[in-house]
Design an enzyme around this catalytic site. Structure first.
Site, PDB file in Angstrom:
ATOM      1  N   THR A 124       0.827  -0.913  -0.047  1.00  0.00           N
ATOM      2  CA  THR A 124      -0.040   0.039   0.031  1.00  0.00           C
ATOM      3  C   THR A 124       0.735   1.128   0.006  1.00  0.00           C
ATOM      4  OG1 THR A 124      -1.967  -0.874   0.983  1.00  0.00           O
ATOM      5  CG2 THR A 124      -1.652   1.357   1.324  1.00  0.00           C
TER       6      THR A 124
ATOM      7  N   GLN B 234       0.348  -9.791  -5.714  1.00  0.00           N
ATOM      8  CA  GLN B 234      -0.175 -10.927  -5.827  1.00  0.00           C
ATOM      9  C   GLN B 234       0.704 -11.834  -6.776  1.00  0.00           C
ATOM     10  OE1 GLN B 234      -2.375 -12.280  -4.198  1.00  0.00           O
ATOM     11  NE2 GLN B 234      -3.327 -10.443  -2.956  1.00  0.00           N
TER      12      GLN B 234
ATOM     13  N   SER C 208       4.968  -6.931  -1.519  1.00  0.00           N
ATOM     14  CA  SER C 208       4.573  -6.972  -0.174  1.00  0.00           C
ATOM     15  C   SER C 208       5.200  -8.213   0.242  1.00  0.00           C
ATOM     16  CB  SER C 208       3.255  -7.081   0.024  1.00  0.00           C
ATOM     17  OG  SER C 208       2.746  -7.461   1.055  1.00  0.00           O
ATOM     18  N   ALA C 209       5.749  -8.233   1.370  1.00  0.00           N
ATOM     19  CA  ALA C 209       6.357  -9.770   2.153  1.00  0.00           C
ATOM     20  C   ALA C 209       5.229 -10.707   2.684  1.00  0.00           C
ATOM     21  CB  ALA C 209       7.139  -9.363   3.105  1.00  0.00           C
ATOM     22  N   HIS C 210       4.028 -10.297   3.073  1.00  0.00           N
ATOM     23  CA  HIS C 210       3.208 -11.036   3.681  1.00  0.00           C
ATOM     24  C   HIS C 210       2.389 -11.760   2.992  1.00  0.00           C
ATOM     25  CE1 HIS C 210      -1.016  -9.214   3.736  1.00  0.00           C
ATOM     26  NE2 HIS C 210      -0.100  -8.010   3.169  1.00  0.00           N
TER      27      HIS C 210
ATOM     28  N   THR D  51      13.805   4.658  10.125  1.00  0.00           N
ATOM     29  CA  THR D  51      14.736   3.457  10.586  1.00  0.00           C
ATOM     30  C   THR D  51      14.494   2.238   9.985  1.00  0.00           C
ATOM     31  OG1 THR D  51      15.402   4.603  12.663  1.00  0.00           O
ATOM     32  CG2 THR D  51      15.815   2.268  12.409  1.00  0.00           C
TER      33      THR D  51
ATOM     34  N   CYS E 279     -17.936  -8.332   2.469  1.00  0.00           N
ATOM     35  CA  CYS E 279     -18.984  -8.724   3.480  1.00  0.00           C
ATOM     36  C   CYS E 279     -18.643  -8.139   4.631  1.00  0.00           C
ATOM     37  CB  CYS E 279     -19.163 -10.076   3.312  1.00  0.00           C
ATOM     38  SG  CYS E 279     -17.533 -10.928   3.568  1.00  0.00           S
TER      39      CYS E 279
END
Length: 404
Positions: free
Chosen positions: A76, A183, A203-205, A243, A328
């Protein structure tokens, strides 16, 4: 074998941290805890070395130079830095931006903010299969177009856009090309050189790494300039002050290293699971796969089951952790804007499930999920008067419903 429930099938939302990644991170929390910017002692040097190793591993997955990787707090922030940063730097050349209606909110909301600041944005529609029409993209380009942003893999329907073709168009017209690859990394091959990408968000997650860390690839040749959005100590070549969280960066680096090494086997695993699931739901009538099945990340299925309400379906399959294609949240019962963009009607958009597989998903779990969904769909349809009318051959579109 008994399957342990709930079965997690929402890997597009987030992934567990791979155990190998977690192990690699731990020493950087307690022992090697130095600030990578402390260049006067060994604690800082060791931390900096770990950060640079991670930077190289991340660059390797996307075929970039480590110097082109800027760490952020996630995709993001990367989207915000890329789009706002480029738009503001190049605004003297023009104020027209192009994106797609099915992009992630991090891109769409950033574009809306720029519209408030006086930029003009063209939002391209997609075809029924979720892919954009390249001719339509070319027609939307103007002399004052400075940036085009198109995601590689859609987070809801998993379709893969023709990124190299778009990169070619942008390079030819000297337009900055941003790609949201949150993705895509670890699911499909990503090559920023071959695809002529200028800015790429990661993104890492989503790749079995920790949450709260991401990166932005910023091309050096031909050089892309950005206006910083976060000011401070001038970290990350001035692009992003703050940092550096060594442990998270080490986690992202290891996750991306593993993703590069195991991409082929991961993709084969996802394809196998997808085929098992599709075979398992074969017998159900009125089932629609949303988005192109060919041009698609192998770990994603987004399926609409006609004559079933998405929310009641999610409740019925509570042994599965899946997401409904519709937003939802209790406050918003709007059907998914992505499915609406494909031209799906409200009923189909409301009755969709997004099922996303991962590295840890087993064949037994997928078999269990398909059988469970199949039996629950049958039960829910038995309760539906619309299903009964449909089975009786009544054209539901021709009925005039009484107003309250």
């Amino acid at each position: 074998m008994t399957v342990k429930t709930p079965v997690y099938l929402d890997y597009a939302a987030t992934t567990p941290v791979d155990k190998r990644v977690a192990e690699k991170m731990i020493p950087y929390l307690t022992e090697t805890f130095g600030n990578p910017a402390s260049n006067s002692h060994a604690f800082g040097w060791e931390a900096e070395e770990a950060v640079e190793k991670a930077r190289a591993d991340i660059a390797a997955l996307i075929n970039a130079d480590p110097k082109e990787i800027v760490f952020t707090s996630g995709a993001t922030e990367s989207d915000n830095l890329a789009i706002k940063g480029a738009a503001n730097f190049y605004k003297t050349k023009g104020k027209h931006l192009i994106t797609v209606k099915t992009e992630h909110k991090a891109v769409l909301d950033t574009m809306r903010e720029l519209e408030r600041q006086g930029f003009e944005v063209t939002y391209l529609g997609v075809q029924e299969n979720g892919l954009i029409d390249l001719e339509e993209l070319k027609a939307a380009i103007r002399d004052d177009t400075i940036l085009i942003s198109v995601m590689w893999v859609n987070n809801e329907i998993g379709v893969v856009q023709d990124i190299p073709a778009i990169g070619e168009i942008c390079r030819e017209r000297k337009i900055v090309f941003h790609v949201d690859a949150a993705q895509a990394c670890g699911k499909v091959p990503v090559d920023v050189e071959a695809a002529k990408i200028d800015l790429l968000s990661m993104s890492a997650h989503k790749v079995y790494g920790p949450k709260g860390i991401g990166a932005l690839y910023v091309r050096r040749k031909p050089r892309v300039r950005l206006e910083a959005q976060m000011h401070g100590g001038g970290h990350e070549r001035g692009f992003r002050s703050g940092t550096l969280p060594t442990h998270q960066i080490v986690g992202m680096g290891e996750a991306f290293r593993i993703a590069k090494e195991e991409l082929e086997q991961d993709m084969a695993h996802y394809r196998k699971l997808r085929d098992i699931f599709l075979k398992g739901i074969e017998g159900i009538e009125e089932v629609y796969v949303n988005g192109d099945l060919e041009h698609r990340a192998p770990n994603n299925l987004n399926v609409s089951f006609n004559f079933v309400e998405g929310e009641s379906l999610i409740m019925a399959v509570k042994e599965l952790a899946v997401s409904s294609g519709s937003a939802c949240t209790s406050a918003s019962l709007e059907p998914s804007y992505v499915l609406r963009a494909l031209g799906r009607n409200d009923e189909l958009a409301h009755s969709s499930l997004r099922i996303t597989f991962g590295r840890m998903t087993t064949e037994e779990e997928v078999q269990f999920a398909a059988e469970l969904i199949k039996s629950k769909i049958g039960k829910l349809r038995e309760l539906s008067p619309l299903w009964e009318m449909f089975k009786d051959g009544i054209d539901l579109n021709s009925i005039e419903w009484a107003a309250h």
